[in-house]
Design a protein around this motif. Structure first.
Motif, PDB file in Angstrom:
ATOM      1  N   THR A  54     -52.748   5.259  67.759  1.00  0.00           N
ATOM      2  CA  THR A  54     -51.575   5.458  66.918  1.00  0.00           C
ATOM      3  C   THR A  54     -51.139   6.919  66.938  1.00  0.00           C
ATOM      4  O   THR A  54     -51.950   7.818  67.166  1.00  0.00           O
ATOM      5  CB  THR A  54     -51.851   5.053  65.460  1.00  0.00           C
ATOM      6  N   ALA A  55     -49.864   7.120  66.689  1.00  0.00           N
ATOM      7  CA  ALA A  55     -49.327   8.479  66.634  1.00  0.00           C
ATOM      8  C   ALA A  55     -49.605   9.099  65.264  1.00  0.00           C
ATOM      9  O   ALA A  55     -49.684   8.398  64.258  1.00  0.00           O
ATOM     10  CB  ALA A  55     -47.827   8.454  66.888  1.00  0.00           C
ATOM     11  N   CYS A  56     -49.752  10.412  65.241  1.00  0.00           N
ATOM     12  CA  CYS A  56     -49.845  11.120  63.961  1.00  0.00           C
ATOM     13  C   CYS A  56     -48.499  11.016  63.254  1.00  0.00           C
ATOM     14  O   CYS A  56     -47.451  11.096  63.894  1.00  0.00           O
ATOM     15  CB  CYS A  56     -50.195  12.588  64.179  1.00  0.00           C
ATOM     16  N   THR A  57     -48.530  10.816  61.953  1.00  0.00           N
ATOM     17  CA  THR A  57     -47.280  10.632  61.224  1.00  0.00           C
ATOM     18  C   THR A  57     -46.985  11.708  60.207  1.00  0.00           C
ATOM     19  O   THR A  57     -45.843  11.863  59.797  1.00  0.00           O
ATOM     20  CB  THR A  57     -47.281   9.271  60.496  1.00  0.00           C
ATOM     21  N   GLU A  58     -48.001  12.434  59.765  1.00  0.00           N
ATOM     22  CA  GLU A  58     -47.753  13.395  58.698  1.00  0.00           C
ATOM     23  C   GLU A  58     -48.962  14.320  58.563  1.00  0.00           C
ATOM     24  O   GLU A  58     -50.087  13.940  58.853  1.00  0.00           O
ATOM     25  CB  GLU A  58     -47.529  12.640  57.382  1.00  0.00           C
ATOM     26  N   TYR A  59     -48.687  15.540  58.104  1.00  0.00           N
ATOM     27  CA  TYR A  59     -49.747  16.478  57.759  1.00  0.00           C
ATOM     28  C   TYR A  59     -49.692  16.668  56.260  1.00  0.00           C
ATOM     29  O   TYR A  59     -48.684  17.126  55.712  1.00  0.00           O
ATOM     30  CB  TYR A  59     -49.549  17.797  58.498  1.00  0.00           C
ATOM     31  N   ALA A  60     -50.731  16.259  55.547  1.00  0.00           N
ATOM     32  CA  ALA A  60     -50.691  16.241  54.081  1.00  0.00           C
ATOM     33  C   ALA A  60     -51.905  16.938  53.475  1.00  0.00           C
ATOM     34  O   ALA A  60     -52.736  16.323  52.808  1.00  0.00           O
ATOM     35  CB  ALA A  60     -50.613  14.802  53.587  1.00  0.00           C
ATOM     36  N   PRO A  61     -52.021  18.263  53.664  1.00  0.00           N
ATOM     37  CA  PRO A  61     -53.165  18.970  53.086  1.00  0.00           C
ATOM     38  C   PRO A  61     -53.152  18.979  51.571  1.00  0.00           C
ATOM     39  O   PRO A  61     -54.200  19.059  50.930  1.00  0.00           O
ATOM     40  CB  PRO A  61     -53.024  20.384  53.654  1.00  0.00           C
ATOM     41  N   GLU A  62     -51.937  18.867  50.972  1.00  0.00           N
ATOM     42  CA  GLU A  62     -51.862  18.883  49.514  1.00  0.00           C
ATOM     43  C   GLU A  62     -52.512  17.656  48.887  1.00  0.00           C
ATOM     44  O   GLU A  62     -52.878  17.667  47.712  1.00  0.00           O
ATOM     45  CB  GLU A  62     -50.394  18.980  49.064  1.00  0.00           C
ATOM     46  N   LEU A  63     -52.686  16.600  49.692  1.00  0.00           N
ATOM     47  CA  LEU A  63     -53.376  15.393  49.215  1.00  0.00           C
ATOM     48  C   LEU A  63     -54.801  15.324  49.749  1.00  0.00           C
ATOM     49  O   LEU A  63     -55.462  14.295  49.610  1.00  0.00           O
ATOM     50  CB  LEU A  63     -52.601  14.140  49.653  1.00  0.00           C
ATOM     51  N   HIS A  64     -55.243  16.418  50.371  1.00  0.00           N
ATOM     52  CA  HIS A  64     -56.590  16.483  50.957  1.00  0.00           C
ATOM     53  C   HIS A  64     -56.788  15.411  52.019  1.00  0.00           C
ATOM     54  O   HIS A  64     -57.884  14.869  52.180  1.00  0.00           O
ATOM     55  CB  HIS A  64     -57.662  16.362  49.863  1.00  0.00           C
ATOM     56  N   ARG A  65     -55.700  15.115  52.749  1.00  0.00           N
ATOM     57  CA  ARG A  65     -55.770  14.100  53.790  1.00  0.00           C
ATOM     58  C   ARG A  65     -55.703  14.701  55.190  1.00  0.00           C
ATOM     59  O   ARG A  65     -56.035  14.043  56.165  1.00  0.00           O
ATOM     60  CB  ARG A  65     -54.637  13.085  53.620  1.00  0.00           C
ATOM     61  N   GLY A  66     -55.251  15.955  55.289  1.00  0.00           N
ATOM     62  CA  GLY A  66     -55.122  16.574  56.596  1.00  0.00           C
ATOM     63  C   GLY A  66     -54.070  15.873  57.442  1.00  0.00           C
ATOM     64  O   GLY A  66     -53.058  15.401  56.939  1.00  0.00           O
ATOM     65  N   MET A  67     -54.331  15.794  58.761  1.00  0.00           N
ATOM     66  CA  MET A  67     -53.425  15.115  59.677  1.00  0.00           C
ATOM     67  C   MET A  67     -53.639  13.614  59.554  1.00  0.00           C
ATOM     68  O   MET A  67     -54.763  13.131  59.691  1.00  0.00           O
ATOM     69  CB  MET A  67     -53.677  15.559  61.121  1.00  0.00           C
ATOM     70  N   ILE A  68     -52.562  12.868  59.301  1.00  0.00           N
ATOM     71  CA  ILE A  68     -52.662  11.425  59.085  1.00  0.00           C
ATOM     72  C   ILE A  68     -52.403  10.710  60.398  1.00  0.00           C
ATOM     73  O   ILE A  68     -51.332  10.825  60.990  1.00  0.00           O
ATOM     74  CB  ILE A  68     -51.660  10.961  58.016  1.00  0.00           C
ATOM     75  N   GLN A  69     -53.413   9.981  60.841  1.00  0.00           N
ATOM     76  CA  GLN A  69     -53.315   9.243  62.099  1.00  0.00           C
ATOM     77  C   GLN A  69     -54.108   7.943  61.958  1.00  0.00           C
ATOM     78  O   GLN A  69     -55.298   7.952  61.659  1.00  0.00           O
ATOM     79  CB  GLN A  69     -53.873  10.060  63.263  1.00  0.00           C
ATOM     80  N   GLY A  70     -53.428   6.822  62.148  1.00  0.00           N
ATOM     81  CA  GLY A  70     -54.091   5.531  62.029  1.00  0.00           C
ATOM     82  C   GLY A  70     -54.332   5.111  60.596  1.00  0.00           C
ATOM     83  O   GLY A  70     -55.066   4.158  60.332  1.00  0.00           O
ATOM     84  N   ASP A  71     -53.708   5.821  59.649  1.00  0.00           N
ATOM     85  CA  ASP A  71     -53.824   5.493  58.237  1.00  0.00           C
ATOM     86  C   ASP A  71     -52.428   5.591  57.636  1.00  0.00           C
ATOM     87  O   ASP A  71     -51.631   6.439  58.032  1.00  0.00           O
ATOM     88  CB  ASP A  71     -54.766   6.472  57.536  1.00  0.00           C
ATOM     89  N   VAL A  72     -52.106   4.725  56.685  1.00  0.00           N
ATOM     90  CA  VAL A  72     -50.754   4.686  56.144  1.00  0.00           C
ATOM     91  C   VAL A  72     -50.416   6.012  55.471  1.00  0.00           C
ATOM     92  O   VAL A  72     -51.227   6.582  54.756  1.00  0.00           O
ATOM     93  CB  VAL A  72     -50.597   3.500  55.171  1.00  0.00           C
ATOM     94  N   HIS A  73     -49.204   6.512  55.735  1.00  0.00           N
ATOM     95  CA  HIS A  73     -48.781   7.782  55.126  1.00  0.00           C
ATOM     96  C   HIS A  73     -48.274   7.585  53.714  1.00  0.00           C
ATOM     97  O   HIS A  73     -48.357   8.483  52.894  1.00  0.00           O
ATOM     98  CB  HIS A  73     -47.658   8.418  55.960  1.00  0.00           C
ATOM     99  N   ASP A  74     -47.709   6.395  53.406  1.00  0.00           N
ATOM    100  CA  ASP A  74     -47.106   6.131  52.103  1.00  0.00           C
ATOM    101  C   ASP A  74     -48.139   6.276  50.997  1.00  0.00           C
ATOM    102  O   ASP A  74     -49.194   5.643  51.023  1.00  0.00           O
ATOM    103  CB  ASP A  74     -46.532   4.707  52.102  1.00  0.00           C
ATOM    104  N   GLU A  75     -47.810   7.106  50.011  1.00  0.00           N
ATOM    105  CA  GLU A  75     -48.811   7.440  48.992  1.00  0.00           C
ATOM    106  C   GLU A  75     -49.191   6.242  48.127  1.00  0.00           C
ATOM    107  O   GLU A  75     -50.354   6.080  47.761  1.00  0.00           O
ATOM    108  CB  GLU A  75     -48.307   8.590  48.108  1.00  0.00           C
ATOM    109  N   THR A  76     -48.206   5.391  47.783  1.00  0.00           N
ATOM    110  CA  THR A  76     -48.529   4.203  46.982  1.00  0.00           C
ATOM    111  C   THR A  76     -49.473   3.291  47.738  1.00  0.00           C
ATOM    112  O   THR A  76     -50.502   2.844  47.213  1.00  0.00           O
ATOM    113  CB  THR A  76     -47.245   3.435  46.611  1.00  0.00           C
TER     114      THR A  76
END
Length: 201
Positions: free
Chosen positions: A70-92
């Motif tokens: 899967t492609a990386c979709t988002e970088y979310a350090p503020e959520l302590h998730r780092g680079m999001i890849q293969g995991d849903v980006h939607d916070e809900t």
């Protein structure tokens, strides 16, 4: 929303008087999810597979893909998730374990195009009517557009003639926008589906 907090969805109060405003919200879809699970006694991913993915032959669609594919979709350090890849980006959806009604499915471009074509040609009963015809005015008992986020119409899922993003020739089109890459546009009488592979339109 883990640990059963999704049960709060059905008790969420309306933001305004019924039929007066239209606002995008995850609550309605997830309320429907909770009700479907209560009625059937089955979990949401099982219902999605049984009633949508398997009948349509969409075996390349999943809630939990191989991260390496899967492609990386988002970088979310503020959520302590780092680079999001293969995991849903939607916070809900992420807070609910990645398996909810408003987001979380992953698919190949081919699978998205196949699903869109099923909707365009009306290959199954929901696609031939409920997911295509304008249901907005009937549901809210008044003509669209109304309130903020005005539309020319909407089926139970798809926007209709949303020319700001469908273009000036989108008067007969249906479509769905989402972040990051699940946008598609359909025009039943004229052309095959369009599936832009982009994070934003």
């Amino acid at each position: 929303m883990k640990n059963g907090q999704e049960e709060d969805f059905p008790s969420t109060p309306l933001g305004s008087e019924r039929g007066r405003r239209r606002r995008y919200s995850d609550v309605s879809l997830n309320t429907a999810r909770v009700l479907a699970e209560r009625i059937t006694g089955r979990q949401w991913p099982e219902l999605v597979r049984a009633y949508t993915l398997e009948p349509l032959g969409l075996d390349q669609v999943t809630f939990h893909p191989d991260p390496k594919l899967t492609a990386c979709t988002e970088y979310a350090p503020e959520l302590h998730r780092g680079m999001i890849q293969g995991d849903v980006h939607d916070e809900t959806s992420w807070a609910m374990g990645g398996e909810c009604a408003n987001a979380g499915l992953f698919a190949t471009a081919r699978a998205v195009a196949d699903f869109a074509e099923t909707l365009r040609i009306g290959a199954c009963e929901p696609a031939s009517h409920l997911l295509w015809d304008d249901e907005l005015a009937r549901i809210v008992k008044r003509a669209a557009p109304f309130g903020e986020h005005s539309l020319n119409g909407a089926s139970l899922v798809l926007q209709i003639a949303a020319t700001p993003w469908m273009g000036v020739h989108g008067g007969e089109s249906r479509g769905h926008t989402a972040f990051p890459v699940t946008t598609f546009q359909l025009n039943r009488p004229r052309a095959p589906p369009t599936v832009p592979l982009t994070s934003r339109l």
